[in-house]
Design a protein around this motif. Structure first.
Motif, PDB file in Angstrom:
ATOM      1  N   ALA A 153      38.042  62.099 -21.121  1.00  0.00           N
ATOM      2  CA  ALA A 153      38.477  62.134 -19.919  1.00  0.00           C
ATOM      3  C   ALA A 153      39.251  60.672 -19.287  1.00  0.00           C
ATOM      4  CB  ALA A 153      37.266  62.259 -18.779  1.00  0.00           C
ATOM      5  N   TRP A 154      38.720  59.706 -19.800  1.00  0.00           N
ATOM      6  CA  TRP A 154      39.815  58.575 -19.496  1.00  0.00           C
ATOM      7  C   TRP A 154      41.116  58.550 -20.031  1.00  0.00           C
ATOM      8  CZ3 TRP A 154      42.298  55.065 -22.438  1.00  0.00           C
ATOM      9  CH2 TRP A 154      43.012  53.868 -21.681  1.00  0.00           C
ATOM     10  N   VAL A 155      41.208  59.296 -21.405  1.00  0.00           N
ATOM     11  CA  VAL A 155      42.663  59.593 -21.945  1.00  0.00           C
ATOM     12  C   VAL A 155      43.649  60.321 -21.019  1.00  0.00           C
ATOM     13  CG1 VAL A 155      43.973  60.245 -23.437  1.00  0.00           C
ATOM     14  CG2 VAL A 155      42.049  58.998 -24.067  1.00  0.00           C
ATOM     15  N   VAL A 156      42.846  61.492 -20.405  1.00  0.00           N
ATOM     16  CA  VAL A 156      43.643  62.161 -19.418  1.00  0.00           C
ATOM     17  C   VAL A 156      44.001  61.510 -18.199  1.00  0.00           C
ATOM     18  CG1 VAL A 156      43.436  64.356 -18.045  1.00  0.00           C
ATOM     19  CG2 VAL A 156      42.641  64.370 -20.325  1.00  0.00           C
ATOM     20  N   GLY A 161      47.871  58.772 -15.008  1.00  0.00           N
ATOM     21  CA  GLY A 161      48.487  57.570 -13.816  1.00  0.00           C
ATOM     22  C   GLY A 161      49.617  56.846 -14.299  1.00  0.00           C
ATOM     23  N   VAL A 162      49.740  56.578 -15.679  1.00  0.00           N
ATOM     24  CA  VAL A 162      50.742  55.945 -16.246  1.00  0.00           C
ATOM     25  C   VAL A 162      52.003  56.842 -16.032  1.00  0.00           C
ATOM     26  CG1 VAL A 162      51.903  54.863 -18.262  1.00  0.00           C
ATOM     27  CG2 VAL A 162      49.408  54.694 -17.937  1.00  0.00           C
ATOM     28  N   ALA A 163      51.951  58.226 -16.230  1.00  0.00           N
ATOM     29  CA  ALA A 163      52.947  59.041 -16.026  1.00  0.00           C
ATOM     30  C   ALA A 163      53.459  59.020 -14.550  1.00  0.00           C
ATOM     31  CB  ALA A 163      52.625  60.403 -16.042  1.00  0.00           C
ATOM     32  N   ARG A 172      58.441  59.891 -20.636  1.00  0.00           N
ATOM     33  CA  ARG A 172      57.441  61.140 -20.272  1.00  0.00           C
ATOM     34  C   ARG A 172      56.073  60.921 -21.141  1.00  0.00           C
ATOM     35  NH1 ARG A 172      61.315  66.446 -21.170  1.00  0.00           N
ATOM     36  NH2 ARG A 172      62.564  66.222 -19.580  1.00  0.00           N
ATOM     37  N   LEU A 173      55.019  61.086 -20.256  1.00  0.00           N
ATOM     38  CA  LEU A 173      53.708  60.752 -20.803  1.00  0.00           C
ATOM     39  C   LEU A 173      52.994  62.132 -20.763  1.00  0.00           C
ATOM     40  CD1 LEU A 173      54.401  57.947 -19.822  1.00  0.00           C
ATOM     41  CD2 LEU A 173      52.408  57.289 -20.944  1.00  0.00           C
TER      42      LEU A 173
END
Length: 257
Positions: A153-156, A161-163, A172-173
């Motif tokens: 969930a953290w990864v998602v 957020g970075v995207a 692109r992320l």
């Protein structure tokens, strides 16, 4: 010629990404712990596709391993154009049955390594005005599955957020959220899979094909299969308590990869 760096590259989803990207003509940087398997894989990809293949033997559960990959990602003379953060593992057992050091090791690989490697990669990508990062999460990110699900969930959330922050930069992320995939993931963790229905299993090659299409479309989250898209749609509507019971029946310890 562009270059792709893939962590957890010697098996499963990572190996499928390596084959697909080498087949598309990308030079490849393979990252995993087993140097022998890395070199065998590098030779196979080079012979099959005529691309240049580098290997980095690194344990991403250690600062030294992460730093070695960060150093390669920071290279400006031979830049990495696509980063696939795929390295990961599962722990067999419910919470308190798993040693705390193993849970912390999971967070190191799933969260800290993803944060640090993404940061190292996107700095140069932003300066060049192009590039991509695929962070492999899991549909376990959307249901109660202990430390594994929480880390995914953290990864998602991190990827989205970075995207958002890099929108318009040319970088692109995407968080890739597969379900159960036929890989070495469960075997390595000592997990049985007899209770997983056959229809829930995905093919790694088809998964990567769908993921690359979603990345090209600019999606920040990819659930690359209609079956799992439908399941996650139902999960959004189901009470959290019911979801907890359902995930325990399929086995928290058998978290999708």
């Amino acid at each position: 010629m562009t270059t792709a760096l893939i962590t957890g590259a010697t098996a499963g989803i990572g190996a499928a990404f390596a084959r697909r990207l080498a087949g598309d003509g990308h030079n490849i940087v393979l990252v995993a712990r087993d140097e022998g398997r890395l070199r065998d894989q590098a030779a196979e990809l080079h012979d099959a596709h005529g691309v240049e293949v580098e290997v980095i033997s690194a344990d991403l559960a250690t600062d030294e391993g992460i730093a070695a990959v960060e150093e390669r990602l920071a290279e400006r003379r031979h830049p990495v154009d696509l980063l696939v953060n795929n390295a990961g593992f599962g722990n067999k057992g419910e919470f308190l049955q798993v040693a705390l050091e193993d849970e912390l090791r999971m967070l190191k690989v799933h969260c800290e390594a993803v944060l640090r490697l993404t940061s190292a990669a996107v700095r140069g990508m932003r300066d060049r005005g192009r590039g991509g990062v695929v962070n492999v999460a899991s549909v376990a990110a959307f249901v109660p599955r202990g430390t594994y699900g929480a880390s995914k969930a953290w990864v998602v959330q991190f990827t989205q957020g970075v995207a958002h922050d890099l929108a318009g930069s040319g970088v692109r992320l995407m968080a890739l959220c597969p379900g159960f995939v036929r890989t070495e993931f469960h075997q390595r963790a000592g997990m049985g899979t007899d209770n997983i229905p056959g229809w829930m299993w995905l093919d790694a090659g088809k998964l990567v094909e769908a993921a690359m299409k979603d990345l090209a479309r600019g999606r920040t989250v990819s659930i690359p299969d209609p079956r799992y898209k439908a399941l996650m749609g139902v999960a959004k509507l189901a009470p959290r308590g019911l979801l907890g019971g359902a995930t325990s029946r399929t086995g928290r310890k058998y978290g999708p990869k």
